[in-house]
Design a protein around this motif. Structure first.
Motif, mmCIF file in Angstrom:
data_model
loop_
_atom_site.group_PDB
_atom_site.id
_atom_site.type_symbol
_atom_site.label_atom_id
_atom_site.label_comp_id
_atom_site.label_asym_id
_atom_site.label_seq_id
_atom_site.Cartn_x
_atom_site.Cartn_y
_atom_site.Cartn_z
ATOM 1 N N ALA A 1 0.839 -1.202 0.000
ATOM 2 C CA ALA A 1 0.000 0.000 0.000
ATOM 3 C C ALA A 1 0.870 1.247 0.000
ATOM 4 C CB ALA A 1 -0.910 0.013 1.223
ATOM 5 N N PHE A 2 0.379 2.290 -0.694
ATOM 6 C CA PHE A 2 1.037 3.590 -0.696
ATOM 7 C C PHE A 2 0.412 4.469 0.373
ATOM 8 C CE2 PHE A 2 1.394 2.335 -5.265
ATOM 9 C CZ PHE A 2 2.771 2.172 -5.272
ATOM 10 N N VAL A 3 1.248 5.161 1.149
ATOM 11 C CA VAL A 3 0.767 6.074 2.176
ATOM 12 C C VAL A 3 0.805 7.483 1.601
ATOM 13 C CG1 VAL A 3 1.098 6.945 4.525
ATOM 14 C CG2 VAL A 3 1.698 4.570 3.971
ATOM 15 N N SER A 4 -0.354 8.138 1.595
ATOM 16 C CA SER A 4 -0.447 9.504 1.065
ATOM 17 C C SER A 4 -0.734 10.482 2.195
ATOM 18 C CB SER A 4 -1.520 9.590 -0.026
ATOM 19 O OG SER A 4 -2.800 9.347 0.513
ATOM 20 N N PRO A 5 -0.433 11.763 1.980
ATOM 21 C CA PRO A 5 -0.579 12.740 3.051
ATOM 22 C C PRO A 5 -2.022 13.160 3.335
ATOM 23 C CG PRO A 5 0.273 13.800 1.079
ATOM 24 C CD PRO A 5 0.205 12.335 0.795
ATOM 25 N N GLU A 6 -2.917 12.987 2.369
ATOM 26 C CA GLU A 6 -4.304 13.436 2.549
ATOM 27 C C GLU A 6 -5.280 12.289 2.325
ATOM 28 O OE1 GLU A 6 -3.368 15.910 -0.388
ATOM 29 O OE2 GLU A 6 -2.220 17.193 0.949
ATOM 30 N N CYS A 7 -6.403 12.363 3.023
ATOM 31 C CA CYS A 7 -7.429 11.330 2.937
ATOM 32 C C CYS A 7 -7.970 11.180 1.530
ATOM 33 C CB CYS A 7 -8.568 11.673 3.902
ATOM 34 S SG CYS A 7 -9.928 10.503 3.867
ATOM 35 N N ASP A 8 -8.227 12.292 0.844
ATOM 36 C CA ASP A 8 -8.877 12.210 -0.476
ATOM 37 C C ASP A 8 -7.894 12.000 -1.629
ATOM 38 O OD1 ASP A 8 -7.798 14.738 -0.348
ATOM 39 O OD2 ASP A 8 -9.570 15.752 -1.131
ATOM 40 N N ASN A 9 -6.611 11.897 -1.344
ATOM 41 C CA ASN A 9 -5.609 11.637 -2.378
ATOM 42 C C ASN A 9 -5.420 10.121 -2.502
ATOM 43 O OD1 ASN A 9 -3.493 11.522 -4.140
ATOM 44 N ND2 ASN A 9 -2.170 12.914 -3.000
ATOM 45 N N VAL A 10 -6.295 9.484 -3.323
ATOM 46 C CA VAL A 10 -6.266 8.028 -3.433
ATOM 47 C C VAL A 10 -5.251 7.521 -4.454
ATOM 48 C CG1 VAL A 10 -8.643 7.798 -2.632
ATOM 49 C CG2 VAL A 10 -8.191 7.946 -5.086
ATOM 50 N N ASP A 11 -4.677 8.428 -5.226
ATOM 51 C CA ASP A 11 -3.699 8.041 -6.247
ATOM 52 C C ASP A 11 -2.542 9.041 -6.237
ATOM 53 O OD1 ASP A 11 -2.572 6.605 -8.312
ATOM 54 O OD2 ASP A 11 -3.785 7.570 -9.872
ATOM 55 N N PRO A 12 -1.707 8.996 -5.178
ATOM 56 C CA PRO A 12 -0.654 9.999 -5.038
ATOM 57 C C PRO A 12 0.455 9.853 -6.076
ATOM 58 C CG PRO A 12 -0.409 8.313 -3.366
ATOM 59 C CD PRO A 12 -1.690 8.018 -4.099
ATOM 60 N N ASP A 13 1.013 10.995 -6.484
ATOM 61 C CA ASP A 13 2.201 10.995 -7.341
ATOM 62 C C ASP A 13 3.399 10.557 -6.499
ATOM 63 O OD1 ASP A 13 0.755 11.959 -9.509
ATOM 64 O OD2 ASP A 13 1.112 14.059 -8.955
ATOM 65 N N ASP A 14 4.474 10.122 -7.169
ATOM 66 C CA ASP A 14 5.669 9.657 -6.457
ATOM 67 C C ASP A 14 6.202 10.685 -5.464
ATOM 68 O OD1 ASP A 14 5.547 7.253 -7.751
ATOM 69 O OD2 ASP A 14 7.151 7.698 -9.179
ATOM 70 N N ASP A 15 6.179 11.974 -5.855
ATOM 71 C CA ASP A 15 6.733 13.005 -4.965
ATOM 72 C C ASP A 15 5.808 13.315 -3.788
ATOM 73 O OD1 ASP A 15 4.839 14.264 -6.586
ATOM 74 O OD2 ASP A 15 5.971 16.130 -6.739
ATOM 75 N N GLU A 16 4.578 12.780 -3.796
ATOM 76 C CA GLU A 16 3.639 12.990 -2.695
ATOM 77 C C GLU A 16 3.627 11.826 -1.701
ATOM 78 O OE1 GLU A 16 -0.010 15.406 -4.693
ATOM 79 O OE2 GLU A 16 0.240 13.330 -5.337
ATOM 80 N N LEU A 17 4.254 10.724 -2.060
ATOM 81 C CA LEU A 17 4.231 9.541 -1.201
ATOM 82 C C LEU A 17 4.965 9.766 0.111
ATOM 83 C CD1 LEU A 17 4.940 6.539 -3.595
ATOM 84 C CD2 LEU A 17 2.777 7.157 -2.515
ATOM 85 N N ILE A 18 4.358 9.326 1.194
ATOM 86 C CA ILE A 18 5.010 9.347 2.495
ATOM 87 C C ILE A 18 5.817 8.072 2.668
ATOM 88 C CG2 ILE A 18 4.576 9.227 4.983
ATOM 89 C CD1 ILE A 18 2.201 11.117 4.486
ATOM 90 N N ALA A 19 5.212 6.948 2.251
ATOM 91 C CA ALA A 19 5.880 5.648 2.380
ATOM 92 C C ALA A 19 5.189 4.639 1.476
ATOM 93 C CB ALA A 19 5.828 5.170 3.828
ATOM 94 N N GLU A 20 5.894 3.538 1.255
ATOM 95 C CA GLU A 20 5.316 2.399 0.563
ATOM 96 C C GLU A 20 5.419 1.219 1.519
ATOM 97 O OE1 GLU A 20 5.868 -0.139 -3.575
ATOM 98 O OE2 GLU A 20 6.875 1.796 -3.345
ATOM 99 N N LEU A 21 4.274 0.656 1.901
ATOM 100 C CA LEU A 21 4.238 -0.436 2.869
ATOM 101 C C LEU A 21 4.132 -1.767 2.146
ATOM 102 C CD1 LEU A 21 1.726 1.184 5.402
ATOM 103 C CD2 LEU A 21 4.226 1.277 5.414
ATOM 104 N N GLU A 22 4.666 -2.800 2.766
ATOM 105 C CA GLU A 22 4.703 -4.121 2.144
ATOM 106 C C GLU A 22 3.668 -5.059 2.748
ATOM 107 O OE1 GLU A 22 8.629 -5.763 2.124
ATOM 108 O OE2 GLU A 22 9.527 -3.884 1.437
#
Length: 126
Positions: free
Chosen positions: A47-68
């Motif tokens: 799963a990709f972690v994004s900074p905002e609730c409504d950002n369901v498809d974040p760009d690479d530069d917006e990602l907080i983390a990528e979880l496994e």
């Protein structure tokens, strides 16, 4: 004679109504136990972690983390985004949002752990 031992042909309308109420009650309990709520979860896929609730498809530069897959996470808030067809979860760590469920397909990113499962999984890691 208990209802379960009588042939269905001998059931009365009252018997049938009672069975329907019991079945509905059982389904409500099952459905209620499957509802997402704050607590411990395990990722069933990355799963990709994004900074905002409504950002369901974040760009690479917006990602907080990528979880496994297999990671344990602590969910602190659940939001049902009907307009985006997602159920989103705010995480304790890393601080941000992931999708728990894509409503139209039923695709899940994380499953809620039952009481005691988190301790068992953590002890298996060590």
């Amino acid at each position: 004679m208990p209802l379960s031992e009588r042939p269905a042909a001998d059931w009365t309308a009252r018997d049938e109504m009672h069975l329907m109420q019991v079945a509905e009650s059982s389904l409500d309990k099952v459905a209620g136990s499957q509802e997402d709520a704050p607590g411990p979860y395990i990722l069933v896929q990355g799963a990709f972690v994004s900074p905002e609730c409504d950002n369901v498809d974040p760009d690479d530069d917006e990602l907080i983390a990528e979880l496994e897959e297999g990671e344990l996470i602590q969910v602190v808030e659940i939001v049902d985004l009907q307009d985006k067809g997602r159920v989103r979860a705010r995480l304790e760590r890393p601080a941000g949002w992931i999708t728990l469920l894509k409503i139209d397909t039923g695709k899940r990113w994380a499953e809620k752990l039952l009481q005691g499962q988190e301790e068992t999984l953590r002890s298996d890691e060590g």
